[in-house]
Scaffold this motif. Structure first.
Motif, PDB file in Angstrom:
ATOM      1  N   PRO A   1      19.656  78.332 -68.539  1.00 39.24           N
ATOM      2  CA  PRO A   1      20.269  79.599 -68.507  1.00 39.24           C
ATOM      3  C   PRO A   1      19.323  80.693 -68.998  1.00 39.24           C
ATOM      4  CG  PRO A   1      20.808  78.665 -70.508  1.00 39.24           C
ATOM      5  CD  PRO A   1      20.044  77.705 -69.751  1.00 39.24           C
ATOM      6  N   ILE A   2      18.002  80.547 -69.180  1.00 38.80           N
ATOM      7  CA  ILE A   2      16.868  81.312 -69.357  1.00 38.80           C
ATOM      8  C   ILE A   2      15.916  81.270 -68.132  1.00 38.80           C
ATOM      9  CG2 ILE A   2      17.284  81.732 -71.703  1.00 38.80           C
ATOM     10  CD1 ILE A   2      14.702  79.770 -71.753  1.00 38.80           C
ATOM     11  N   VAL A   3      15.037  82.350 -67.877  1.00 42.91           N
ATOM     12  CA  VAL A   3      13.884  82.457 -66.929  1.00 42.91           C
ATOM     13  C   VAL A   3      12.665  82.613 -67.953  1.00 42.91           C
ATOM     14  CG1 VAL A   3      12.849  83.417 -65.158  1.00 42.91           C
ATOM     15  CG2 VAL A   3      15.266  83.114 -64.955  1.00 42.91           C
ATOM     16  N   GLY A   4      11.574  81.801 -67.772  1.00 43.93           N
ATOM     17  CA  GLY A   4      10.321  82.108 -68.664  1.00 43.93           C
ATOM     18  C   GLY A   4      10.607  81.327 -69.951  1.00 43.93           C
ATOM     19  N   ARG A   5       9.878  82.190 -71.098  1.00 46.58           N
ATOM     20  CA  ARG A   5       9.865  81.868 -72.236  1.00 46.58           C
ATOM     21  C   ARG A   5      10.507  82.718 -73.125  1.00 46.58           C
ATOM     22  NH1 ARG A   5       5.184  78.981 -74.216  1.00 46.58           N
ATOM     23  NH2 ARG A   5       6.086  79.082 -76.064  1.00 46.58           N
ATOM     24  N   LEU A   6      11.246  82.452 -74.230  1.00 48.00           N
ATOM     25  CA  LEU A   6      11.875  82.665 -75.379  1.00 48.00           C
ATOM     26  C   LEU A   6      10.608  82.972 -76.573  1.00 48.00           C
ATOM     27  CD1 LEU A   6      15.292  80.843 -75.652  1.00 48.00           C
ATOM     28  CD2 LEU A   6      14.938  83.218 -74.599  1.00 48.00           C
ATOM     29  N   LYS A   7      10.881  84.054 -77.187  1.00 50.54           N
ATOM     30  CA  LYS A   7       9.880  84.190 -78.326  1.00 50.54           C
ATOM     31  C   LYS A   7      10.051  83.037 -79.259  1.00 50.54           C
ATOM     32  CE  LYS A   7       7.572  88.004 -79.080  1.00 50.54           C
ATOM     33  NZ  LYS A   7       7.927  88.952 -80.078  1.00 50.54           N
TER      34      LYS A   7
ATOM     35  N   ASN B   1      23.717  82.965 -85.532  1.00 44.94           N
ATOM     36  CA  ASN B   1      22.993  81.655 -85.490  1.00 44.94           C
ATOM     37  C   ASN B   1      22.009  81.510 -84.638  1.00 44.94           C
ATOM     38  OD1 ASN B   1      25.179  80.180 -86.953  1.00 44.94           O
ATOM     39  ND2 ASN B   1      26.410  80.511 -84.977  1.00 44.94           N
ATOM     40  N   THR B   2      20.804  80.811 -84.817  1.00 45.90           N
ATOM     41  CA  THR B   2      19.753  80.515 -84.240  1.00 45.90           C
ATOM     42  C   THR B   2      19.671  79.223 -83.269  1.00 45.90           C
ATOM     43  OG1 THR B   2      18.685  81.572 -85.903  1.00 45.90           O
ATOM     44  CG2 THR B   2      17.244  80.114 -84.471  1.00 45.90           C
ATOM     45  N   TYR B   3      19.285  79.307 -81.997  1.00 52.26           N
ATOM     46  CA  TYR B   3      19.502  78.316 -81.041  1.00 52.26           C
ATOM     47  C   TYR B   3      17.812  78.076 -80.369  1.00 52.26           C
ATOM     48  CZ  TYR B   3      24.143  79.051 -81.488  1.00 52.26           C
ATOM     49  OH  TYR B   3      25.441  79.100 -81.907  1.00 52.26           O
ATOM     50  N   LYS B   4      17.687  76.838 -80.394  1.00 58.43           N
ATOM     51  CA  LYS B   4      16.526  76.309 -79.940  1.00 58.43           C
ATOM     52  C   LYS B   4      16.406  76.297 -78.390  1.00 58.43           C
ATOM     53  CE  LYS B   4      13.326  75.856 -83.415  1.00 58.43           C
ATOM     54  NZ  LYS B   4      11.959  76.625 -83.504  1.00 58.43           N
ATOM     55  N   MET B   5      15.480  76.866 -77.678  1.00 59.17           N
ATOM     56  CA  MET B   5      15.586  76.555 -76.139  1.00 59.17           C
ATOM     57  C   MET B   5      13.979  76.611 -75.396  1.00 59.17           C
ATOM     58  SD  MET B   5      18.013  77.939 -72.995  1.00 59.17           S
ATOM     59  CE  MET B   5      19.207  77.664 -73.878  1.00 59.17           C
ATOM     60  N   HIS B   6      13.839  75.480 -74.586  1.00 60.98           N
ATOM     61  CA  HIS B   6      12.370  75.309 -73.987  1.00 60.98           C
ATOM     62  C   HIS B   6      12.299  76.464 -72.689  1.00 60.98           C
ATOM     63  CE1 HIS B   6      10.689  72.803 -77.114  1.00 60.98           C
ATOM     64  NE2 HIS B   6      11.742  71.852 -76.696  1.00 60.98           N
ATOM     65  N   GLN B   7      11.263  76.701 -72.375  1.00 62.05           N
ATOM     66  CA  GLN B   7      10.826  77.477 -71.064  1.00 62.05           C
ATOM     67  C   GLN B   7      11.688  77.095 -70.026  1.00 62.05           C
ATOM     68  OE1 GLN B   7       6.930  76.954 -69.307  1.00 62.05           O
ATOM     69  NE2 GLN B   7       7.045  79.113 -68.837  1.00 62.05           N
TER      70      GLN B   7
ATOM     71  N   GLY C   1      14.857  76.707 -69.536  1.00 62.99           N
ATOM     72  CA  GLY C   1      16.196  76.307 -69.929  1.00 62.99           C
ATOM     73  C   GLY C   1      16.241  74.959 -69.461  1.00 62.99           C
ATOM     74  N   PHE C   2      17.462  74.444 -69.405  1.00 58.95           N
ATOM     75  CA  PHE C   2      17.952  72.904 -69.362  1.00 58.95           C
ATOM     76  C   PHE C   2      18.318  72.474 -68.034  1.00 58.95           C
ATOM     77  CE2 PHE C   2      21.749  75.139 -71.444  1.00 58.95           C
ATOM     78  CZ  PHE C   2      22.480  74.932 -70.282  1.00 58.95           C
ATOM     79  N   ALA C   3      18.604  73.268 -66.938  1.00 60.73           N
ATOM     80  CA  ALA C   3      19.264  72.935 -65.843  1.00 60.73           C
ATOM     81  C   ALA C   3      18.156  71.862 -65.025  1.00 60.73           C
ATOM     82  CB  ALA C   3      19.650  74.111 -64.823  1.00 60.73           C
ATOM     83  N   ARG C   4      16.998  72.461 -65.125  1.00 61.37           N
ATOM     84  CA  ARG C   4      16.143  71.458 -64.324  1.00 61.37           C
ATOM     85  C   ARG C   4      15.814  70.066 -64.695  1.00 61.37           C
ATOM     86  NH1 ARG C   4       9.993  73.763 -66.024  1.00 61.37           N
ATOM     87  NH2 ARG C   4      10.286  73.574 -68.135  1.00 61.37           N
ATOM     88  N   GLU C   5      16.336  69.768 -65.949  1.00 58.27           N
ATOM     89  CA  GLU C   5      16.363  68.218 -66.369  1.00 58.27           C
ATOM     90  C   GLU C   5      17.943  67.804 -66.420  1.00 58.27           C
ATOM     91  OE1 GLU C   5      13.494  67.114 -66.900  1.00 58.27           O
ATOM     92  OE2 GLU C   5      12.114  68.525 -68.097  1.00 58.27           O
ATOM     93  N   SER C   6      18.810  68.431 -65.962  1.00 59.27           N
ATOM     94  CA  SER C   6      20.110  68.021 -66.289  1.00 59.27           C
ATOM     95  C   SER C   6      20.674  67.532 -64.819  1.00 59.27           C
ATOM     96  CB  SER C   6      20.990  69.204 -66.570  1.00 59.27           C
ATOM     97  OG  SER C   6      20.631  69.867 -67.697  1.00 59.27           O
TER      98      SER C   6
END
Length: 288
Positions: free
Chosen positions: A48-54, A63-69, A71-76
């Motif tokens: 659900p994101i494109v590119g990198r989050l700070k 709340n704080t959430y972790k997410m890599h470059q 997002g997760f769909a490409r591995e789902s």
């Protein structure tokens, strides 16, 4: 293996990421092979994101959430919803794993349809929940530029229609610098050189205008990507690797800006869906 075909082209897919894994006209292989020595993906869906989050994280509702470059769909693992001879549809919904780092209900549907020499890619995002859904989505197809023995990466041309000067968003590290755009002249075809990617992707701010982007090699083979409403597009090949592929990436979202607060509600390029609303987007790839 999941496969669709017509008299002109055939395409193959994986349920992991609902990813296109092969695109062929019977003579040429147009899609990158996924050799991990260069890049292990082929045409991932960014959600659900494109590119990198700070700092690879964001805040939402305190709340704080972790997410890599990207997002997760490409591995789902996507569910195969429908398969016909010339069309296939995959789906992904929120689950116990996604909600750990993405506290939203969603339904993502991806449909691939063949039409002569063209494959059309359509994304549909639905909000089945009662709260607002925040998301970005994008495509990242990699095209093989070594289509035959006469091909040469440094003789590939990028052709854009309408030919014009475009606003380019520079990257500072992995983050967007939206406040200091540059101009890139694409009134004539641009000869691709590896040095063009020494600061990562070339990102154009399209302002959602319709654009066609062609990658044509020295043997006059290649692809034409038709974008109808994507706000941004990235052009990328991994530098300084001698990778024989180039990506054309339609985006409905973008990496965090250099001055991002990390607040997901304020994220640049974020899309919003109210309860039971639907978002539709897509692009097409024509083989040349």
């Amino acid at each position: 293996m999941i496969r669709i075909s017509n008299h002109y082209i055939s395409a193959e897919f994986s349920t992991i990421g609902a990813q296109l894994t092969r695109l062929s006209d019977g003579t040429h292989e147009y899609l990158w092979s996924g050799n991990p020595a260069f890049w292990r993906f082929q045409a991932p869906i960014l959600f659900p994101i494109v590119g990198r989050l700070k700092n690879d994280q964001y805040t939402f509702n305190g709340n704080t959430y972790k997410m890599h470059q990207h997002g997760f769909a490409r591995e789902s693992e996507f569910k195969l919803i429908k398969l016909d001879e010339q069309q296939v549809t995959f789906g992904l919904t929120d689950n116990a794993q996604t909600t750990q780092n993405y506290p939203f209900k969603f339904k993502l549907t991806v449909t691939y349809t063949l039409n002569k020499e063209t494959i059309m890619v359509n994304y549909q995002v639905m909000n089945p929940g009662s709260d607002e859904l925040l998301f970005s989505i994008g495509a990242h197809p990699a095209f093989n530029m070594s289509l035959d023995s006469r091909s040469d990466f440094d003789r590939v041309k990028l052709q854009v229609s309408p030919a014009a000067k475009f606003e380019r968003i520079k990257l500072v590290g992995p983050y967007s610098d939206i406040k200091h755009p540059e101009q890139i002249d694409l009134t004539n075809p641009l000869t691709i050189k590896r040095s063009l990617f020494d600061n990562d992707a070339i990102i154009l701010n399209l302002h959602s205008q319709p654009v066609k982007m062609g990658l044509i090699n020295s043997s006059e083979h290649g692809v034409e990507i038709k974008l109808t409403n994507s706000p941004y597009v990235g052009v990328w090949s991994p530098f300084p690797k001698n990778a024989p592929f180039i990506c054309i990436e339609p985006w409905w979202g973008i990496a965090d800006n250099v001055d991002s607060t990390g607040n997901f509600s304020q994220k640049m390029g974020i899309n919003r869906l109210s309860s039971h609303e639907q978002f539709d987007a897509g692009y097409s790839i024509k083989l040349i």
